[in-house]
Design a protein around this motif. Structure first.
Motif, PDB file in Angstrom:
ATOM      1  N   ILE A   1       1.224  -1.461   0.247  1.00 36.77           N
ATOM      2  CA  ILE A   1      -0.214   0.229  -0.161  1.00 36.77           C
ATOM      3  C   ILE A   1       0.821   0.847   0.368  1.00 36.77           C
ATOM      4  CG2 ILE A   1      -1.881   1.065   1.436  1.00 36.77           C
ATOM      5  CD1 ILE A   1      -2.807  -1.652   2.300  1.00 36.77           C
ATOM      6  N   CYS A   2       0.731   2.439  -0.955  1.00 36.80           N
ATOM      7  CA  CYS A   2       1.613   3.531  -1.462  1.00 36.80           C
ATOM      8  C   CYS A   2       0.742   4.051   0.061  1.00 36.80           C
ATOM      9  CB  CYS A   2       1.596   4.250  -2.311  1.00 36.80           C
ATOM     10  SG  CYS A   2       2.515   5.693  -2.701  1.00 36.80           S
ATOM     11  N   ASN A   3       1.580   4.730   0.435  1.00 34.60           N
ATOM     12  CA  ASN A   3       1.581   5.634   1.962  1.00 34.60           C
ATOM     13  C   ASN A   3       1.178   7.313   0.733  1.00 34.60           C
ATOM     14  OD1 ASN A   3       2.436   4.333   3.942  1.00 34.60           O
ATOM     15  ND2 ASN A   3       4.295   4.648   3.553  1.00 34.60           N
ATOM     16  N   SER A   4       2.271   7.407  -0.150  1.00 35.42           N
ATOM     17  CA  SER A   4       1.008   8.592  -0.856  1.00 35.42           C
ATOM     18  C   SER A   4      -0.109   8.799  -1.504  1.00 35.42           C
ATOM     19  CB  SER A   4       2.602   9.418  -1.430  1.00 35.42           C
ATOM     20  OG  SER A   4       2.828  10.069  -2.108  1.00 35.42           O
ATOM     21  N   CYS A   5      -0.297   7.731  -2.163  1.00 33.10           N
ATOM     22  CA  CYS A   5      -1.128   7.696  -3.452  1.00 33.10           C
ATOM     23  C   CYS A   5      -2.482   6.844  -3.151  1.00 33.10           C
ATOM     24  CB  CYS A   5      -1.337   7.826  -4.714  1.00 33.10           C
ATOM     25  SG  CYS A   5      -0.493   6.319  -5.412  1.00 33.10           S
ATOM     26  N   GLY A   6      -1.957   6.013  -1.841  1.00 31.70           N
ATOM     27  CA  GLY A   6      -2.902   5.106  -1.256  1.00 31.70           C
ATOM     28  C   GLY A   6      -3.546   3.837  -2.600  1.00 31.70           C
TER      29      GLY A   6
ATOM     30  N   THR B   1       5.921   3.979  -0.467  1.00 35.20           N
ATOM     31  CA  THR B   1       5.951   4.810  -1.246  1.00 35.20           C
ATOM     32  C   THR B   1       5.817   4.236  -2.819  1.00 35.20           C
ATOM     33  OG1 THR B   1       6.756   6.357   0.073  1.00 35.20           O
ATOM     34  CG2 THR B   1       6.109   6.788  -1.687  1.00 35.20           C
ATOM     35  N   CYS B   2       5.281   4.329  -3.447  1.00 35.99           N
ATOM     36  CA  CYS B   2       5.796   3.784  -5.048  1.00 35.99           C
ATOM     37  C   CYS B   2       5.990   4.491  -5.950  1.00 35.99           C
ATOM     38  CB  CYS B   2       4.226   3.260  -6.038  1.00 35.99           C
ATOM     39  SG  CYS B   2       3.321   4.776  -6.427  1.00 35.99           S
ATOM     40  N   LYS B   3       6.721   3.797  -6.832  1.00 38.01           N
ATOM     41  CA  LYS B   3       7.709   4.386  -7.688  1.00 38.01           C
ATOM     42  C   LYS B   3       6.986   5.926  -8.686  1.00 38.01           C
ATOM     43  CE  LYS B   3      10.713   1.181  -8.620  1.00 38.01           C
ATOM     44  NZ  LYS B   3      11.030   0.175  -9.815  1.00 38.01           N
ATOM     45  N   LYS B   4       6.011   5.780  -8.805  1.00 32.79           N
ATOM     46  CA  LYS B   4       5.104   6.860  -9.030  1.00 32.79           C
ATOM     47  C   LYS B   4       5.360   8.026  -8.800  1.00 32.79           C
ATOM     48  CE  LYS B   4       1.164   4.549 -11.976  1.00 32.79           C
ATOM     49  NZ  LYS B   4      -0.109   4.093 -11.236  1.00 32.79           N
ATOM     50  N   CYS B   5       4.497   7.617  -6.812  1.00 33.26           N
ATOM     51  CA  CYS B   5       5.295   8.903  -6.467  1.00 33.26           C
ATOM     52  C   CYS B   5       6.035   9.627  -6.050  1.00 33.26           C
ATOM     53  CB  CYS B   5       4.144   8.862  -5.057  1.00 33.26           C
ATOM     54  SG  CYS B   5       2.120   8.407  -5.123  1.00 33.26           S
ATOM     55  N   LYS B   6       7.330   8.564  -5.869  1.00 34.22           N
ATOM     56  CA  LYS B   6       8.767   8.792  -5.998  1.00 34.22           C
ATOM     57  C   LYS B   6       9.628  10.181  -7.322  1.00 34.22           C
ATOM     58  CE  LYS B   6      10.775   7.300  -1.804  1.00 34.22           C
ATOM     59  NZ  LYS B   6      10.664   5.951  -1.903  1.00 34.22           N
TER      60      LYS B   6
HETATM   61 ZN   LIG Z   1       1.702   6.147  -5.250  1.00 30.92          ZN
END
Ligand SMILES: [Zn+2]
Ligand SMILES: [Zn+2]
Length: 124
Positions: free
Chosen positions: A78-83, A118-123
């Motif tokens: 689960i991405c902490n940033s985008c969920g 945190t997923c790569k998209k959000c990084k």
């Molecule tokens: Zn994300």
């Protein structure tokens, strides 16, 4: 009447099997409503709980409860940033030993591992 109820369940299940985004009950409701305009959120929720209890779908108990039509052995990130909830299919060597393990508290019937990051998209 019975046919309609069965049909309802089938439509909800079909949606989950086709949709891999791990939707919340509300998302399932909003999409199923397009086919079944008179369905209520409570009904969708009740069906989802029932499916999860009988092992037809997975329930992911993150900050928001989500559902997964893919019941194959996999874990979630689960991405902490985008969920976003991502599937992780790599095998964790000891994980399969959890199931049906007789712990002194009781037999483990199921388990759930959630990974947060945190997923790569959000990084980017
Ligand atoms: Zn994300
Ligand atoms: Zn999944």
């Amino acid at each position: 009447m019975l046919e309609r109820i069965t049909n309802q369940k089938q439509i909800i299940l079909n949606y989950l099997e086709k949709n891999k985004s791990h939707p919340s009950a509300e998302e399932v409701f909003l999409n199923v409503k397009k086919i079944l305009p008179r369905i209520s959120l409570a009904t969708v929720y009740r069906n989802l709980e029932q499916f999860a209890q009988t092992g037809k779908i997975l329930e992911i108990n993150g900050a928001t409860k989500r559902f997964d039509g893919d019941i194959s052995d996999h874990q979630h990130f689960i991405c902490n940033s985008c969920g976003t909830v991502y599937d992780i299919f790599c095998k964790f060597p000891s994980a399969k030993n959890f199931k049906n393990h007789n712990h002194k508290i009781g037999k483990i019937e199921n388990y759930q591992i959630l990974f947060y990051g945190t997923c790569k998209k959000c990084k980017k």
